[in-house]
Design an enzyme around this catalytic site. Structure first.
Site, mmCIF file in Angstrom:
data_model
loop_
_atom_site.group_PDB
_atom_site.id
_atom_site.type_symbol
_atom_site.label_atom_id
_atom_site.label_comp_id
_atom_site.label_asym_id
_atom_site.label_seq_id
_atom_site.Cartn_x
_atom_site.Cartn_y
_atom_site.Cartn_z
ATOM 1 C CG HIS A 109 -1.971 1.052 1.149
ATOM 2 N ND1 HIS A 109 -1.707 2.370 1.446
ATOM 3 C CD2 HIS A 109 -3.276 0.999 0.789
ATOM 4 C CE1 HIS A 109 -2.813 3.078 1.269
ATOM 5 N NE2 HIS A 109 -3.784 2.265 0.862
ATOM 6 C CD GLU A 211 -5.338 1.832 -3.086
ATOM 7 O OE1 GLU A 211 -6.520 1.968 -2.774
ATOM 8 O OE2 GLU A 211 -4.422 1.739 -2.257
HETATM 9 P P1 PGA Z 1 -9.415 6.310 0.332
HETATM 10 O O1 PGA Z 1 -8.280 5.223 0.591
HETATM 11 O O2 PGA Z 1 -10.613 5.590 -0.207
HETATM 12 O O3 PGA Z 1 -9.678 6.924 1.693
HETATM 13 O O4 PGA Z 1 -8.859 7.316 -0.629
HETATM 14 C C1 PGA Z 1 -8.050 4.201 -0.333
HETATM 15 C C2 PGA Z 1 -6.896 3.342 0.096
HETATM 16 O O5 PGA Z 1 -5.945 3.848 0.697
HETATM 17 O O6 PGA Z 1 -6.896 2.126 -0.125
#
Ligand code: PGA
Length: 309
Positions: A109, A211
């Site tokens: 992540h 992401e």
């Molecule tokens: P968020 O986080 O939906 O608060 O932007 C997503 C993530 O970090 O997986």
């Protein structure tokens, strides 16, 4: 296998939020919400609470699954150690996660990469541990705002995916080692668990979450067309590296909510979402699943590949 068989996955990352009582209430509402709605059961669900809440959420989940055995909700962790059990203060091993009824784990992540200096080499070791423990992996990739502005999005993601061929090699080497060990034993050895690994099996264990770092927790979700472009790139890269990419799921994460999810789900290569902030309230999280279900009811026009639950 065609892209049509990819099941949509709605994953919630609770990050470092909530107390035990809140985690109990949140998991209960989510699990009951999904169990009470047949349409939401056309989706796969994953919830990733903090480590210290895993066991309690596992108990809530198993209590419900005793009555509803087909409930497609998995429990995941947000991270794992790159090491096996041993003298690693503060770490949590893959085997410990399995022990807490976890069947999935987030790896790489961007908050781990950014705040805890996780390198690609460390992430590769974590991937190996997760595979060894038979955990489903959600591997997170994504570019920073700077990289996007400099037009380096694809280069950054290609680099982050570059460890996957090594992962494949780990499995192949492991299988070879086990085969040789089995050959040297007298009698008929039991089939070893690693013998069951094939690329398809490994691919079914692996989910990629795109992401973009600039979209996480900022309220600035990437545009659906931008997401589609990157997802198609990821699928191409996986295919080039010999993965059965048509059957693999690619999620989008970054400020997903019930409103922007609707447009995201119209993109043919978006197979689900990884949700942070909006996963902390059951109604918001379930509403994202409802947006996915609407897409199942009204699939994309013929010729556009899409998941259909
Ligand atoms: P968020 O986080 O939906 O608060 O932007 C997503 C993530 O970090 O997986």
């Amino acid at each position: 296998m065609t892209a049509h068989t990819r099941r949509c996955l709605i994953a919630g990352n609770w990050k470092m939020n909530g107390r035990l009582s809140e985690a109990a209430a949140l998991s209960t509402s989510i699990i009951e919400g999904i169990d009470s709605r047949e349409d939401l059961q056309a989706l796969d669900w994953l919830i990733c609470p903090p480590f210290v809440h895993l066991q309690m959420v596992a108990a809530v989940l198993s209590g419900r699954q005793a009555r509803s055995p087909d409930l497609a909700i998995k429990l995941g962790a947000q991270d794992l150690s790159a090491s096996e059990d041993g003298a690693f203060t503060g770490e949590v091993s893959a085997e410990m996660l399995r022990d807490c009824a976890c069947t999935a784990v987030l790896v790489g992540h961007s908050e781990r990469r950014q705040h805890f200096a996780e390198s690609e080499a460390l992430i590769a070791r974590k991937l190996k541990r997760a595979v060894g423990a038979d955990l489903q992996i959600i591997l997170c990739v994504g570019e920073s705002e700077q990289a996007r502005l400099e037009g380096r999005t694809e280069a950054v993601i290609a680099d982050q995916l570059a460890r996957l061929p090594a992962l494949k090699q780990v499995i192949i080497d492991d299988m070879q080692k086990h085969r040789e060990a089995a050959k040297s034993q007298a009698g008929q050895p039991e089939p070893l668990p690693h013998e069951a690994f094939s690329m398809d099996r490994l691919a079914s264990q692996l989910v990629i979450a795109y992401e973009p770092v600039w979209a996480i927790g900022t309220g600035k979700s990437a545009k659906p067309e931008e997401v589609q472009q990157v997802h198609a790139f990821i699928r191409d890269r996986l295919a080039m590296a010999g993965w059965p990419s048509a059957s693999m799921r690619i999620l989008y994460g970054g400020s997903v909510n019930a409103v922007n999810a609707q447009a995201l789900f119209t993109m043919p290569d978006v197979d689900g979402v990884l949700v942070g902030g909006a996963a902390l309230k059951a109604t918001n999280f379930l509403a994202i699943g409802e947006a996915a279900v609407r897409r199942i009811i009204a699939p994309l026009p013929k010729g556009n590949e899409a998941w259909l639950g």
